[in-house]
Scaffold this motif. Structure first.
Motif, short mmCIF file in Angstrom:
data_model
loop_
_atom_site.label_atom_id
_atom_site.label_comp_id
_atom_site.label_asym_id
_atom_site.label_seq_id
_atom_site.Cartn_x
_atom_site.Cartn_y
_atom_site.Cartn_z
N PRO A 74 10.43 27.53 26.30
CA PRO A 74 11.40 26.62 25.69
C PRO A 74 10.72 25.40 25.06
N LYS A 75 11.17 25.04 23.88
CA LYS A 75 10.57 23.96 23.11
C LYS A 75 10.57 22.64 23.88
N ASN A 76 11.68 22.32 24.56
CA ASN A 76 11.75 21.04 25.27
C ASN A 76 10.76 20.99 26.43
N ASP A 77 10.50 22.13 27.09
CA ASP A 77 9.52 22.16 28.18
C ASP A 77 8.11 21.95 27.64
N LEU A 78 7.82 22.55 26.49
CA LEU A 78 6.51 22.38 25.87
C LEU A 78 6.33 20.93 25.40
N GLU A 79 7.38 20.34 24.87
CA GLU A 79 7.31 18.94 24.43
C GLU A 79 7.08 18.01 25.61
N THR A 80 7.71 18.28 26.75
CA THR A 80 7.50 17.47 27.95
C THR A 80 6.03 17.52 28.35
N ALA A 81 5.44 18.71 28.35
CA ALA A 81 4.03 18.86 28.71
C ALA A 81 3.13 18.15 27.71
N ARG A 82 3.44 18.25 26.42
CA ARG A 82 2.63 17.57 25.40
C ARG A 82 2.67 16.05 25.58
N LYS A 83 3.86 15.53 25.86
CA LYS A 83 4.01 14.09 26.07
C LYS A 83 3.18 13.64 27.27
N ARG A 84 3.24 14.38 28.35
CA ARG A 84 2.48 14.03 29.56
C ARG A 84 0.97 14.19 29.33
N LEU A 85 0.58 15.18 28.52
CA LEU A 85 -0.82 15.34 28.17
C LEU A 85 -1.30 14.10 27.41
N GLY A 86 -0.49 13.61 26.50
CA GLY A 86 -0.84 12.39 25.77
C GLY A 86 -1.04 11.22 26.71
N GLN A 87 -0.20 11.11 27.73
CA GLN A 87 -0.34 10.03 28.71
C GLN A 87 -1.63 10.18 29.51
N VAL A 88 -1.96 11.41 29.89
CA VAL A 88 -3.19 11.67 30.63
C VAL A 88 -4.39 11.30 29.77
#
Length: 94
Positions: A74-88
């Motif tokens: 799901p696109k929203n799940d992938l976006e959540t992971a991308r956002k958190r990756l950016g924070q990391v």
């Protein structure tokens, strides 16, 4: 993930442990999604659990987990992971 049964959570945890201590490994347990993002794939009775993670140095950082019901992530799940990756990545550069 908190709503899953104890057995399902245990299965996911075992797969994460296998990924962590066997890294790098590939299919069927681990699949690369895109640069810097991989997923641990655990088959459950009610679907397929996915835990998206990244690797920084010798650390495996879990970014997002969900149970997927369809073939595509799901696109929203992938976006959540991308956002958190950016924070990391931002924290890692400090």
């Amino acid at each position: 993930m908190k709503s899953l049964t104890r057995e399902d959570r245990k299965s996911i945890g075992e797969d994460i442990k296998t990924a962590q201590f066997g890294w790098p490994i590939g299919m069927p347990l681990i699949r690369k999604l895109e640069k810097g993002l991989w997923e641990v794939r655990t088959t459950l009775e009610d679907g397929i659990a996915r835990v998206i993670f990244t690797v920084v140095g010798n650390r495996m950082i879990l970014l997002h987990g969900f149970v997927k019901k369809s073939q595509k992530t799901p696109k929203n799940d992938l976006e959540t992971a991308r956002k958190r990756l950016g924070q990391v990545e931002a924290n890692d550069n400090e």
